[in-house]
Design an enzyme around this catalytic site. Structure first.
Site, PDB file in Angstrom:
ATOM      1  N   ASN A 122     -16.805 -91.407-114.468  1.00  0.00           N
ATOM      2  CA  ASN A 122     -15.889 -92.248-114.120  1.00  0.00           C
ATOM      3  C   ASN A 122     -14.807 -91.284-113.702  1.00  0.00           C
ATOM      4  O   ASN A 122     -14.566 -90.255-114.179  1.00  0.00           O
ATOM      5  CB  ASN A 122     -15.204 -93.119-115.272  1.00  0.00           C
ATOM      6  N   ARG A 153     -20.873-108.266-116.625  1.00  0.00           N
ATOM      7  CA  ARG A 153     -19.924-108.622-117.502  1.00  0.00           C
ATOM      8  C   ARG A 153     -19.413-110.088-117.001  1.00  0.00           C
ATOM      9  O   ARG A 153     -18.914-110.950-118.089  1.00  0.00           O
ATOM     10  CB  ARG A 153     -18.955-107.725-117.635  1.00  0.00           C
ATOM     11  N   HIS A 177     -14.632 -99.832-109.611  1.00  0.00           N
ATOM     12  CA  HIS A 177     -15.015 -99.889-111.250  1.00  0.00           C
ATOM     13  C   HIS A 177     -13.753 -99.476-112.084  1.00  0.00           C
ATOM     14  O   HIS A 177     -13.664 -98.452-112.487  1.00  0.00           O
ATOM     15  CB  HIS A 177     -16.158 -99.109-111.574  1.00  0.00           C
TER      16      HIS A 177
END
Length: 313
Positions: A122, A153, A177
């Site tokens: 990330n 999700r 994201h």
């Protein structure tokens, strides 16, 4: 002979390794971590497991020369504790992961690795782009998990609210994201029926479902301090699409010519990595959201130190 390598064997990397070994997916697995003691411990634990498995995986550690002929290289490094007080901001890891790229990319390049990289670090989209530039691998051979996880999700949240199995929910979460992601509701269906029609009939607030989707990762992180199972499953599924040449249509973080950046959107995944970028017939409002999200990622990418621009087709 299916050969995998993982750089970073923390929570996610170790879960990926465990999945590859226990499911008999990898014939050979290379584990690399700056903490050699941790890499050795994971190697030993996985080796101890194999007497109770029907398959065998050769496991080696901490030698970049061993990744030269690997088919898949997962990058799962990071500093999860940077998120502890980040209030849901994945960019808290940015200062750490960009330095990780600067450290590992020359080693990957020097090894002669020419397989497919699947990045989990990330902020995923920006760092995947930086990794591609720093390694010099073609753009199709470097992809990130991106909104593949966020789409899962969304499927879970929709499934719970409409009382269906999440596998019977189709559609996409697009963009970063991160916080600028969004659910492209025009693409979503439940048991083959358009969700917007069903939501009106059942008085279900799609905006609320989108907030639940966006906050899904933080619900997990706040409880156990990290996420691991879902993201590892997404990464392994992408890798299998590559090695099986499956032509899997799915969202991931891949390069978009239109937006000149990596961003979460659908693509076909096969033997060479990203085989084809897909353009969805989404609404004008959704197109605007995707452009804004991509623009945010590109703006952040431009703050990174320059790297050698070779073989970056």
């Amino acid at each position: 002979m299916r050969k995998y390598a993982i750089i970073g064997v923390g929570h996610v990397g170790a879960t990926v390794a465990y999945t590859l070994v226990c499911q008999g997916i990898a014939d050979e697995l290379i584990l690399i971590d700056k903490n050699e003691k941790k890499a050795r411990a994971e190697q030993l634990d996985l080796q101890d497991t194999q007497a109770r498995l029907d398959s065998h995986t050769t496991i080696k550690i901490n030698n970049y020369d061993d990744i030269t002929d690997a088919d898949i290289l997962f990058i799962t490094s990071g500093n999860i504790h940077a998120l502890d007080h980040a209030s849901g901001n994945r960019w808290a890891e940015f200062e750490y992961t960009r330095e990780i790229v600067q450290d590992i990319a020359p080693k990957i390049k020097a090894s002669g690795f020419n397989g497919v990289i699947i990045d989990v670090m990330n902020p995923c989209d920006c760092i995947t782009y930086y990794l591609q530039q720093a390694t010099g691998l073609p753009k199709n051979q470097v992809l990130g998990t991106g909104t593949f996880l966020d789409t899962a999700r969304m499927q879970k949240v929709v499934g719970e609210n409409f009382n269906v199995d999440p596998k019977n929910v189709s559609g996409y979460t697009l963009g970063e994201h991160g916080e600028s992601q969004f659910v492209a509701w025009s693409t979503v269906s439940v048991n083959g029926l358009p969700i917007e029609q069903l939501a009106d009939e059942r008085r279900i607030d799609l905006e609320d479902l989108e907030q639940q989707t966006r906050g899904g990762g933080w619900a997990v992180h706040s409880g156990k301090g990290y996420t691991s199972y879902a993201i590892a499953t997404c990464a392994v599924k992408l890798s299998r699409a590559v090695l099986d040449d499956a032509s899997l249509a799915c969202p991931c973080s891949c390069y978009s010519d239109k937006y000149n950046t990596y961003v979460g959107h659908p693509a076909i995944i096969g033997k060479s990595g990203v085989v084809e970028e897909l353009r969805l017939p989404i609404t004008a409002e959704e197109q605007e959201k995707l452009a804004e999200s991509a623009g945010f990622i590109r703006e952040k990418f431009e703050t990174l130190p320059a790297v050698a621009q070779t073989a970056t087709a």
